[in-house]
Design a protein around this motif. Structure first.
Motif, PDB file in Angstrom:
ATOM      1  N   ASP A 274      28.234   5.768  -8.428  1.00 48.13           N
ATOM      2  CA  ASP A 274      28.111   4.459  -9.062  1.00 48.13           C
ATOM      3  C   ASP A 274      26.726   4.317  -9.681  1.00 48.13           C
ATOM      4  N   LYS A 275      26.424   3.166 -10.239  1.00 46.77           N
ATOM      5  CA  LYS A 275      25.167   2.957 -10.942  1.00 46.77           C
ATOM      6  C   LYS A 275      23.962   2.975 -10.013  1.00 46.77           C
ATOM      7  N   GLN A 276      24.200   2.732  -8.725  1.00 47.82           N
ATOM      8  CA  GLN A 276      23.110   2.748  -7.747  1.00 47.82           C
ATOM      9  C   GLN A 276      22.871   4.133  -7.167  1.00 47.82           C
ATOM     10  N   GLY A 277      23.644   5.111  -7.601  1.00 46.30           N
ATOM     11  CA  GLY A 277      23.480   6.477  -7.111  1.00 46.30           C
ATOM     12  C   GLY A 277      24.275   6.780  -5.854  1.00 46.30           C
ATOM     13  N   ASN A 278      25.070   5.820  -5.381  1.00 49.65           N
ATOM     14  CA  ASN A 278      25.927   6.070  -4.229  1.00 49.65           C
ATOM     15  C   ASN A 278      27.198   6.790  -4.662  1.00 49.65           C
ATOM     16  N   VAL A 279      27.753   7.578  -3.758  1.00 55.48           N
ATOM     17  CA  VAL A 279      29.058   8.173  -4.034  1.00 55.48           C
ATOM     18  C   VAL A 279      30.068   7.034  -4.107  1.00 55.48           C
ATOM     19  N   ASP A 280      30.811   6.970  -5.200  1.00 57.41           N
ATOM     20  CA  ASP A 280      31.805   5.918  -5.428  1.00 57.41           C
ATOM     21  C   ASP A 280      33.157   6.433  -4.917  1.00 57.41           C
ATOM     22  N   TRP A 281      33.681   5.781  -3.872  1.00 53.80           N
ATOM     23  CA  TRP A 281      34.921   6.237  -3.233  1.00 53.80           C
ATOM     24  C   TRP A 281      36.112   6.188  -4.191  1.00 53.80           C
ATOM     25  N   VAL A 282      36.284   5.090  -4.932  1.00 51.10           N
ATOM     26  CA  VAL A 282      37.413   4.955  -5.849  1.00 51.10           C
ATOM     27  C   VAL A 282      37.384   6.048  -6.910  1.00 51.10           C
ATOM     28  N   ARG A 283      36.227   6.236  -7.521  1.00 53.20           N
ATOM     29  CA  ARG A 283      36.135   7.248  -8.575  1.00 53.20           C
ATOM     30  C   ARG A 283      36.235   8.657  -8.008  1.00 53.20           C
ATOM     31  N   SER A 284      35.683   8.874  -6.823  1.00 56.73           N
ATOM     32  CA  SER A 284      35.775  10.199  -6.202  1.00 56.73           C
ATOM     33  C   SER A 284      37.219  10.554  -5.892  1.00 56.73           C
ATOM     34  N   MET A 285      38.001   9.571  -5.487  1.00 53.68           N
ATOM     35  CA  MET A 285      39.416   9.806  -5.190  1.00 53.68           C
ATOM     36  C   MET A 285      40.258   9.919  -6.452  1.00 53.68           C
ATOM     37  N   GLN A 286      39.667   9.601  -7.608  1.00 53.13           N
ATOM     38  CA  GLN A 286      40.434   9.526  -8.859  1.00 53.13           C
ATOM     39  C   GLN A 286      41.670   8.645  -8.626  1.00 53.13           C
ATOM     40  N   ALA A 287      41.396   7.435  -8.119  1.00 54.01           N
ATOM     41  CA  ALA A 287      42.449   6.527  -7.672  1.00 54.01           C
ATOM     42  C   ALA A 287      43.085   5.795  -8.843  1.00 54.01           C
ATOM     43  N   ALA A 288      43.656   6.547  -9.763  1.00 54.25           N
ATOM     44  CA  ALA A 288      44.231   5.972 -10.970  1.00 54.25           C
ATOM     45  C   ALA A 288      45.489   5.176 -10.662  1.00 54.25           C
ATOM     46  N   GLU A 289      45.886   4.340 -11.632  1.00 48.21           N
ATOM     47  CA  GLU A 289      47.096   3.537 -11.486  1.00 48.21           C
ATOM     48  C   GLU A 289      48.345   4.416 -11.485  1.00 48.21           C
ATOM     49  N   ASP A 290      49.382   3.928 -10.821  1.00 44.03           N
ATOM     50  CA  ASP A 290      50.711   4.497 -11.017  1.00 44.03           C
ATOM     51  C   ASP A 290      51.267   3.912 -12.308  1.00 44.03           C
ATOM     52  N   PHE A 291      51.836   4.757 -13.150  1.00 44.21           N
ATOM     53  CA  PHE A 291      52.548   4.350 -14.362  1.00 44.21           C
ATOM     54  C   PHE A 291      51.631   3.835 -15.465  1.00 44.21           C
ATOM     55  N   HIS A 292      50.955   2.699 -15.250  1.00 48.64           N
ATOM     56  CA  HIS A 292      50.205   2.051 -16.322  1.00 48.64           C
ATOM     57  C   HIS A 292      49.223   1.064 -15.703  1.00 48.64           C
ATOM     58  N   PRO A 293      48.369   0.434 -16.486  1.00 44.13           N
ATOM     59  CA  PRO A 293      47.308  -0.412 -15.913  1.00 44.13           C
ATOM     60  C   PRO A 293      47.805  -1.667 -15.198  1.00 44.13           C
ATOM     61  N   TYR A 294      49.092  -1.936 -15.210  1.00 38.80           N
ATOM     62  CA  TYR A 294      49.554  -3.206 -14.664  1.00 38.80           C
ATOM     63  C   TYR A 294      50.481  -3.022 -13.473  1.00 38.80           C
ATOM     64  N   PHE A 295      50.377  -1.890 -12.811  1.00 38.42           N
ATOM     65  CA  PHE A 295      51.182  -1.652 -11.627  1.00 38.42           C
ATOM     66  C   PHE A 295      50.453  -2.092 -10.367  1.00 38.42           C
ATOM     67  N   ALA A 296      49.209  -1.691 -10.207  1.00 35.56           N
ATOM     68  CA  ALA A 296      48.427  -2.026  -9.019  1.00 35.56           C
ATOM     69  C   ALA A 296      47.443  -3.161  -9.300  1.00 35.56           C
ATOM     70  N   LEU A 297      46.579  -2.976 -10.287  1.00 38.57           N
ATOM     71  CA  LEU A 297      45.488  -3.929 -10.506  1.00 38.57           C
ATOM     72  C   LEU A 297      45.973  -5.311 -10.913  1.00 38.57           C
TER      73      LEU A 297
END
Length: 534
Positions: A274-297
């Motif tokens: 992340d911007k603070q230099g910490n390991v970003d869990w979401v980005r590290s997991m590549q936790a992308a949406e299922d199907f399209h941007p409106y399934f989970a978020l």
């Protein structure tokens, strides 16, 4: 929880690469901390969304175990699909008489364990479903399955981890009184025995604290990646099939994780920052949406916006790794139980993406989509098997959970205690109609309502709210009783409500059939009084 179809390796590899899932049934889960609720209760909610979910709700009694005893660790079909090599299937999800009478099926082959761990001297009573619900001390769980471009599914296999999230939760319910202890136990089990299956979120809460535990198998199946973060008291959290924890912060008292986690992610080549230099869990997991941007978020946006509209969170965001949605929010006002119930009935009503309108809306303004198209997902869904709202606070004689079979938008929540359950809830089979089972009693009203949604849904909702209000009053009036008598009062109420709901189905049929005949008679009379000119 996400339901999949087993694919041959070549096809699976192609799907993994593009982060598509052949078919998905996905859960929504929330925590309402005690400071965020109107009556000081802590709530954990979970919608179990799968067309193949086992609708049986099972009471597991407390037990004492001899020195040297072992606990079997079983696989779960809900993690992906049936596992015939382990005699592990959708319905019943588990054949293990040593667990409870509700898992004793004399005519079925016993489920084969993946491994075993040392047993505790004493295990607590709890309520079980496809995932653990809550125990006698008020430890509460919720769950959802999370997507990852790195690793969508790791099958159980000798030499790999033996735990999936469902069994982790059950062991925690058997052995822990507090959420913090449960987090430490879950983490140690992952580190020692390893994970298989999918990326998972387990919500873990007690009367005083709520924690979010997120986990992902390693490519080798040894150990696992996991991290937990506390939901601040006075705030509300929601997860909907995507990891929600962001920066891994060293020495943060509100996070618990294996100290080696950042280095483990670096060695795997997964670490993102992340911007603070910490390991970003979401980005590290590549936790992308299922199907399209409106399934989970979109569900995350909706739940956060319902409880805190003043936050003015954007309905649309650019990427799956957006930071526009906070980990948790303070509700604009303390949440009532009725509001928590309605959150799981939501289909974006009154928003630009109202599910009752537009392309693909069902007949009679149904909010449910049919067919193979990958529609935008709302909190309510036609594939919900059951939804629970666990509730713990000091003024209750014992912890309780409010259970709605099928989707709560067309059903009723019924309170029950962590105690033996009415027979209507155990050993239900989705493939065999049994009119006395809660699943089928609810399902009759649900199915009828969905056929004539705009006509019947308001009437069903009104009837459900009357039953729920009566049950809330009962819980309040019975709160001075000893725990056993309180639990019995809830069992009696459940049987009364199920009987009333069964009769309600007949009343709906009778009333609306009569309405059709009255309309027909009026129409016929109108025509007979008219002189037709050609």
């Amino acid at each position: 929880m996400i339901r999949k179809t087993i694919l041959v390796p070549a096809v699976l590899a192609a799907i993994l690469g593009s982060c598509l899932i052949s078919s998905a049934d996905a859960c929504t889960t929330t925590i309402v901390t005690k400071g965020a609720s109107a009556d000081g209760s802590t709530f954990v909610t979970h919608s179990n969304d799968s067309f193949s979910s086992d609708p049986s709700i099972v009471y597991i009694p407390a037990k004492d175990h001899p020195a040297g005893a072992v606990r079997k660790v079983y696989p779960s079909a809900i993690a992906w699909d049936n596992l015939p090599e382990y005699s592990c299937y959708d319905n019943p999800r588990l054949v293990a008489p040593e667990r409870a009478p509700g898992y004793d099926y004399p005519d079925r082959e016993r489920t084969k364990p993946l491994g075993e761990i040392p047993e505790a001297a004493h295990t607590y009573a709890y309520i079980d479903s496809d995932y653990g619900v809550m125990n006698e001390h008020g430890l509460m769980l919720g769950e959802c399955t999370n997507n990852s471009r790195h690793l969508e599914y790791l099958e159980p296999k000798e030499g790999r981890g033996i735990f999936y999230a469902s069994e982790l939760g059950r062991v925690a319910l058997e052995r822990c009184r507090t959420a913090r202890d449960a987090v430490h136990l879950i983490g140690s089990l992952i580190d020692t025995y390893g994970l298989w299956g999918t990326g998972e979120t387990l919500l873990v809460a007690d009367r005083n604290e709520g924690w979010v535990v997120e986990m992902q198998p390693t490519p080798s199946g040894n150990g696992g990646f996991w991290i937990a973060q506390r939901v601040p008291d006075g705030e509300f959290f929601v997860a909907a099939n995507q990891f929600r924890i962001r920066g891994i912060r060293k020495d943060d008292p509100n996070q618990i994780y294996n100290p080696e986690l950042p280095e483990m992610l670096k060695k795997a080549g997964w670490a993102a920052y992340d911007k603070q230099g910490n390991v970003d869990w979401v980005r590290s997991m590549q936790a992308a949406e299922d199907f399209h941007p409106y399934f989970a978020l979109r569900r995350v946006w909706r739940a956060l916006s319902l409880v805190a509209p003043s936050a003015k969170l954007p309905m649309k965001v650019k990427n799956w790794d957006t930071e526009r949605y906070p980990f948790s929010v303070k509700p604009d006002h303390p949440l009532t139980l009725a509001e928590v119930m309605d959150l799981h009935r939501d289909a974006y009503e009154g928003t630009p993406v109202d599910r009752r309108n537009g392309e693909g809306a069902g007949l009679f303004a149904s909010p449910y989509r049919y067919g193979d198209n990958k529609w935008e997902r709302s909190i309510t869904s036609r594939n919900i098997a059951y939804t629970w709202i666990t509730q713990a606070k000091d003024t209750l004689p014992c912890p309780i959970f409010w259970l709605s079979m099928n989707a709560p938008a067309e059903s009723v929540y019924i309170p029950l205690a962590v105690s033996p359950l009415p027979e209507a809830y155990e050993k239900a089979d989705r493939k065999k109609y049994e009119g006395e089972k809660a699943w089928w009693i609810s399902g009759q009203v649900t199915t009828l309502t969905r056929g004539y949604y705009s006509v019947l849904a308001p009437e069903v909702r009104e009837a459900a709210k009357k039953e729920e209000q009566r049950a809330m009053e009962l819980v309040g009036d019975a709160s001075t009783l000893p725990a056993e008598l309180f639990a019995q009062a809830l069992r009696d109420n459940a049987e009364k409500t199920l009987s009333a709901w069964k009769d309600f189905h007949g009343k709906l049929l009778t009333k609306h059939d009569l309405d059709h005949r009255i309309d027909y008679d009026k129409s016929r009379k109108l025509k007979s009084d008219k002189v037709l000119k050609y």
